[in-house]
Design a protein around this motif. Structure first.
Motif, PDB file in Angstrom:
ATOM      1  N   UNK A   1       0.514   6.603  11.354  1.00  0.00           N
ATOM      2  CA  UNK A   1       0.854   5.191  11.474  1.00  0.00           C
ATOM      3  C   UNK A   1       2.349   5.105  11.753  1.00  0.00           C
ATOM      4  N   UNK A   2       2.715   4.323  12.739  1.00  0.00           N
ATOM      5  CA  UNK A   2       4.133   4.153  13.081  1.00  0.00           C
ATOM      6  C   UNK A   2       4.825   3.246  12.061  1.00  0.00           C
ATOM      7  N   UNK A   3       6.144   3.242  12.110  1.00  0.00           N
ATOM      8  CA  UNK A   3       6.925   2.385  11.212  1.00  0.00           C
ATOM      9  C   UNK A   3       6.469   0.945  11.401  1.00  0.00           C
ATOM     10  N   UNK A   4       6.265   0.277  10.300  1.00  0.00           N
ATOM     11  CA  UNK A   4       5.740  -1.083  10.303  1.00  0.00           C
ATOM     12  C   UNK A   4       6.848  -2.135  10.212  1.00  0.00           C
ATOM     13  N   UNK A   5       7.852  -1.877   9.391  1.00  0.00           N
ATOM     14  CA  UNK A   5       8.900  -2.876   9.173  1.00  0.00           C
ATOM     15  C   UNK A   5      10.220  -2.211   8.817  1.00  0.00           C
ATOM     16  N   UNK A   6      11.295  -2.933   9.095  1.00  0.00           N
ATOM     17  CA  UNK A   6      12.626  -2.506   8.696  1.00  0.00           C
ATOM     18  C   UNK A   6      13.338  -3.698   8.074  1.00  0.00           C
ATOM     19  N   UNK A   7      13.856  -3.488   6.880  1.00  0.00           N
ATOM     20  CA  UNK A   7      14.697  -4.496   6.233  1.00  0.00           C
ATOM     21  C   UNK A   7      16.129  -4.121   6.549  1.00  0.00           C
ATOM     22  N   UNK A   8      16.827  -4.992   7.240  1.00  0.00           N
ATOM     23  CA  UNK A   8      18.191  -4.697   7.656  1.00  0.00           C
ATOM     24  C   UNK A   8      19.155  -5.561   6.856  1.00  0.00           C
ATOM     25  N   UNK A   9      20.056  -4.914   6.146  1.00  0.00           N
ATOM     26  CA  UNK A   9      21.019  -5.631   5.324  1.00  0.00           C
ATOM     27  C   UNK A   9      22.418  -5.671   5.906  1.00  0.00           C
ATOM     28  N   UNK A  10      22.578  -5.201   7.143  1.00  0.00           N
ATOM     29  CA  UNK A  10      23.884  -5.236   7.807  1.00  0.00           C
ATOM     30  C   UNK A  10      24.407  -6.667   7.867  1.00  0.00           C
TER      31      UNK A  10
ATOM     32  N   UNK B   1       0.848  -1.187   0.000  1.00  0.00           N
ATOM     33  CA  UNK B   1       0.000   0.000   0.000  1.00  0.00           C
ATOM     34  C   UNK B   1       0.879   1.230   0.000  1.00  0.00           C
ATOM     35  N   UNK B   2       0.255   2.409   0.075  1.00  0.00           N
ATOM     36  CA  UNK B   2       1.064   3.633   0.118  1.00  0.00           C
ATOM     37  C   UNK B   2       2.037   3.575   1.299  1.00  0.00           C
ATOM     38  N   UNK B   3       3.293   3.794   1.014  1.00  0.00           N
ATOM     39  CA  UNK B   3       4.325   3.574   2.022  1.00  0.00           C
ATOM     40  C   UNK B   3       5.372   4.676   1.939  1.00  0.00           C
ATOM     41  N   UNK B   4       5.780   5.176   3.096  1.00  0.00           N
ATOM     42  CA  UNK B   4       6.942   6.073   3.147  1.00  0.00           C
ATOM     43  C   UNK B   4       8.145   5.178   3.408  1.00  0.00           C
ATOM     44  N   UNK B   5       9.101   5.242   2.525  1.00  0.00           N
ATOM     45  CA  UNK B   5      10.279   4.390   2.631  1.00  0.00           C
ATOM     46  C   UNK B   5      11.467   5.270   2.992  1.00  0.00           C
ATOM     47  N   UNK B   6      12.190   4.882   4.030  1.00  0.00           N
ATOM     48  CA  UNK B   6      13.331   5.680   4.480  1.00  0.00           C
ATOM     49  C   UNK B   6      14.556   4.781   4.611  1.00  0.00           C
ATOM     50  N   UNK B   7      15.700   5.374   4.347  1.00  0.00           N
ATOM     51  CA  UNK B   7      16.957   4.646   4.470  1.00  0.00           C
ATOM     52  C   UNK B   7      17.894   5.462   5.344  1.00  0.00           C
TER      53      UNK B   7
ATOM     54  N   UNK C   1      19.840  -0.175   6.167  1.00  0.00           N
ATOM     55  CA  UNK C   1      18.511  -0.610   6.591  1.00  0.00           C
ATOM     56  C   UNK C   1      17.477   0.318   5.978  1.00  0.00           C
ATOM     57  N   UNK C   2      16.348  -0.281   5.602  1.00  0.00           N
ATOM     58  CA  UNK C   2      15.281   0.444   4.935  1.00  0.00           C
ATOM     59  C   UNK C   2      14.021   0.310   5.779  1.00  0.00           C
ATOM     60  N   UNK C   3      13.440   1.455   6.154  1.00  0.00           N
ATOM     61  CA  UNK C   3      12.234   1.463   6.968  1.00  0.00           C
ATOM     62  C   UNK C   3      10.995   1.664   6.111  1.00  0.00           C
TER      63      UNK C   3
END
Length: 129
Positions: free
Chosen positions: A42-51, A18-24, A30-32
């Motif tokens: 709406x608070x941050x839902x997920x973080x993809x962490x590539x560390x 859905x509509x999403x604000x994506x932050x790095x 890591x991408x929020x």
């Protein structure tokens, strides 16, 4: 499936929910993902962490409520579905209101699809708040 392919697939999947604000962040890889809606925040839902030592998807299942333990229940369900133990795989400090999916447990299409179903359920729960 290697972790880079899984990271890319999950990035596309999360962005398409859905509509999403994506932050790095500038310091780490890591991408929020924060759902957007017209009324209310709406608070941050997920973080993809590539560390290197932290490659995982973090679901913020009760974001904004650091005293919540709901993440532990969701973590248990994820572990049962995907067959891993987060305590044996990750030694970093985990938060009780978050659930973690190490990218290396998503080794095939079946496990990736199961993870996506769990993620989608948490997403729709998050935007209903």
């Amino acid at each position: 499936m290697n972790e880079l392919m899984v990271f890319t697939d999950l990035y596309k999947f999360l962005g398409a929910l859905g509509p999403m604000r994506i932050s790095m962040t500038g310091k780490t890889f890591s991408v929020g993902f924060t759902p957007m809606r017209f009324v209310g925040k709406v608070a941050k839902f997920a973080t993809l962490n590539g560390e290197k030592n932290h490659q995982c998807l973090i679901l913020h299942v009760d974001a904004g409520n650091p005293t919540s333990t709901r993440g532990e229940a969701v973590q248990h369900a994820i572990q049962m579905t995907l067959g891993f133990d987060i305590q044996q795989m990750r030694k970093f400090k985990r938060k009780n209101h978050e659930a973690y999916i190490p990218l290396e447990v998503l080794t095939n299409t079946k496990s990736l699809e199961a993870a996506k179903e769990l993620i989608e359920n948490e997403f729709f729960r998050a935007i209903k708040k």
